[in-house]
Design an enzyme around this catalytic site. Structure first.
Site, PDB file in Angstrom:
ATOM      1  CD  GLN A 114      -2.269   0.783   3.069  1.00 20.36           C
ATOM      2  OE1 GLN A 114      -2.824   0.288   3.628  1.00 20.36           O
ATOM      3  NE2 GLN A 114      -2.077   2.287   3.412  1.00 20.36           N
ATOM      4  CB  SER A 117       3.165   6.801   4.778  1.00 24.91           C
ATOM      5  OG  SER A 117       1.498   6.542   5.695  1.00 24.91           O
ATOM      6  CB  SER A 149       3.540  -2.835   5.340  1.00 26.19           C
ATOM      7  OG  SER A 149       4.256  -2.065   6.613  1.00 26.19           O
ATOM      8  CD  GLU A 232      -3.383   0.273   7.763  1.00 25.47           C
ATOM      9  OE1 GLU A 232      -2.023  -0.214   7.580  1.00 25.47           O
ATOM     10  OE2 GLU A 232      -4.265   1.145   7.026  1.00 25.47           O
TER      11      GLU A 232
END
Length: 390
Positions: A114, A117, A149, A232
């Site tokens: 994903q 950020s 991640s 999430e």
């Protein structure tokens, strides 16, 4: 084997699970997971053909219970970003061609990450600066993502970009599906406090995409992001294990191994009770969640779990006494120590109140969207992103 889109009752669902278990006895893992998806037992709330049966979300618990009893329940952690976050977005916003990616997500043939950020937009994701610019029939992406991640193992990524700097920050976003092996994509691991490199920074330098890589409409990226973020937080906060499992199990085991200090028994008991209350709250949330998918209430569970798991991890590390100050970070690079090491758990727990949205963000969501409190002071919502100080 495919299941009907309508609900014929719990008995019918159990029959489908029994047939799946019988038909896949002895099958290898990818084949069994693929058959589970085809049977509509991957995500029963998805439409038929997308891994589901068109049932209410809480019916998945029935399927999981049957699979667990047969020793066949697979953890979503085999592909956490894909299963827990990307799949709901594809199901809600994807084209038929994009939704065809759901099956290899569930089987973990395609690992996903994903790309949200950024160095200047972590907690405030809508303030991100990565640009996607039209180029003929396609797009060109430039920017930097961070704390991503599994980017180092991911085959694909879901990226949120800015396509209109003159629009308000939430309105000028567009989501894209990215091949992590494409030209212009560079992944650099970030070593964390434990010595591991679970997180990464990702650089996008002139990455070219066709318009078919766009997920949702132009300028509708925030809707996609909301689906991902709510899913999430629901995954983090509402996961339901057996009584006494998870972080509290490590604390109990450590207490027993270190001499069962009677002076710490009351503290351990309070932590156990808090863990059980949270488990029951998560169970209730799963059973009563509306069919529209996870909502802002999941932020409360996420907040409580993050704070509680930190308390439990601190307790377990403290039980070790001076040994709790010793940690072999080099061992992580060679496959150890095991995740049930209390010191590793304590270090890892420091990320819990950041990952998936900081605790302050969770409190803001709860205040504004659950309790309906007034918004915090700030710039008007219609302020163009280009005019917001950074």
């Amino acid at each position: 084997m495919t299941g009907p889109s309508g609900d014929a009752g719990g008995g019918r669902l159990r029959q489908l699970v029994a047939a799946f278990l019988r038909d896949t006895e002895g099958a290898d893992r990818p084949a069994a997971l693929g058959a589970q998806f085809d049977a509509g037992l991957a995500w029963v709330h998805h439409p038929a053909g997308l891994g589901g049966l068109g049932l209410a979300p809480d019916r998945q618990a029935e399927v999981d219970a049957e699979l667990a009893a047969a020793g066949r329940l697979e953890s979503w952690e085999r592909n956490p970003m894909g299963i827990g976050m990307v799949a709901p977005a594809l199901a809600a916003h994807g084209t038929p061609a994009q939704q065809a990616l759901l099956r290899p997500i569930f089987t973990a043939e395609h690992i996903w990450c994903q790309l949200f950020s950024e160095p200047g937009a972590g907690s405030d994701i809508a303030g991100l600066a990565t640009r996607a610019v039209r180029d003929g029939d396609g797009w060109v992406l430039d920017g930097q993502k961070t704390w991503t991640s599994l980017a180092h193992t991911a085959r694909y990524g879901l990226a949120l970009t800015r396509t209109d700097p003159q629009a308000p920050k939430h309105a000028g976003l567009t989501a894209f599906l990215i091949d992590m092996r494409a030209a212009g994509v560079e992944v650099r691991p970030l070593r964390d406090l434990t010595g591991g490199a679970h997180f990464n920074e990702v650089f996008l330098d002139g990455v070219r995409l066709g318009d078919d890589a766009r997920l949702g409409g132009v300028g509708e990226g925030w809707a996609v992001a909301t689906t991902v973020l709510m899913s999430e937080r629901a995954v983090i906060g509402a996961s339901v294990g057996e009584r006494g499992s998870g972080a509290i199990a490590l604390a109990v085991d450590t207490w027993r191994r270190t001499g069962s200090d009677p002076d710490r028994r009351a503290e351990l008991t309070r932590l156990w009770v808090d863990a059980e209350v949270l488990r029951l709250a998560a169970l209730r949330d799963r059973e009563t969640r509306a069919e529209g998918g996870p909502g802002p209430g999941g932020s409360g569970l996420k907040l409580r779990r993050a704070l509680l798991d930190q308390r439990i991890a601190r307790f377990a590390a403290d039980l070790l006494g001076p040994a709790g100050l010793v940690y072999d970070a080099d061992a992580v690079r060679t496959g150890g120590p095991a995740p049930d090491d209390p010191v590793w758990t304590w270090l890892q727990s420091q990320a819990y109140t950041i990952a998936g949205g900081t605790s302050d963000v969770m409190r803001t969501i709860i205040g504004e969207r659950v309790l309906r409190l007034p918004r915090e002071p700030g710039l008007p919502r219609d302020t163009p992103w280009a005019q917001i100080p950074r």
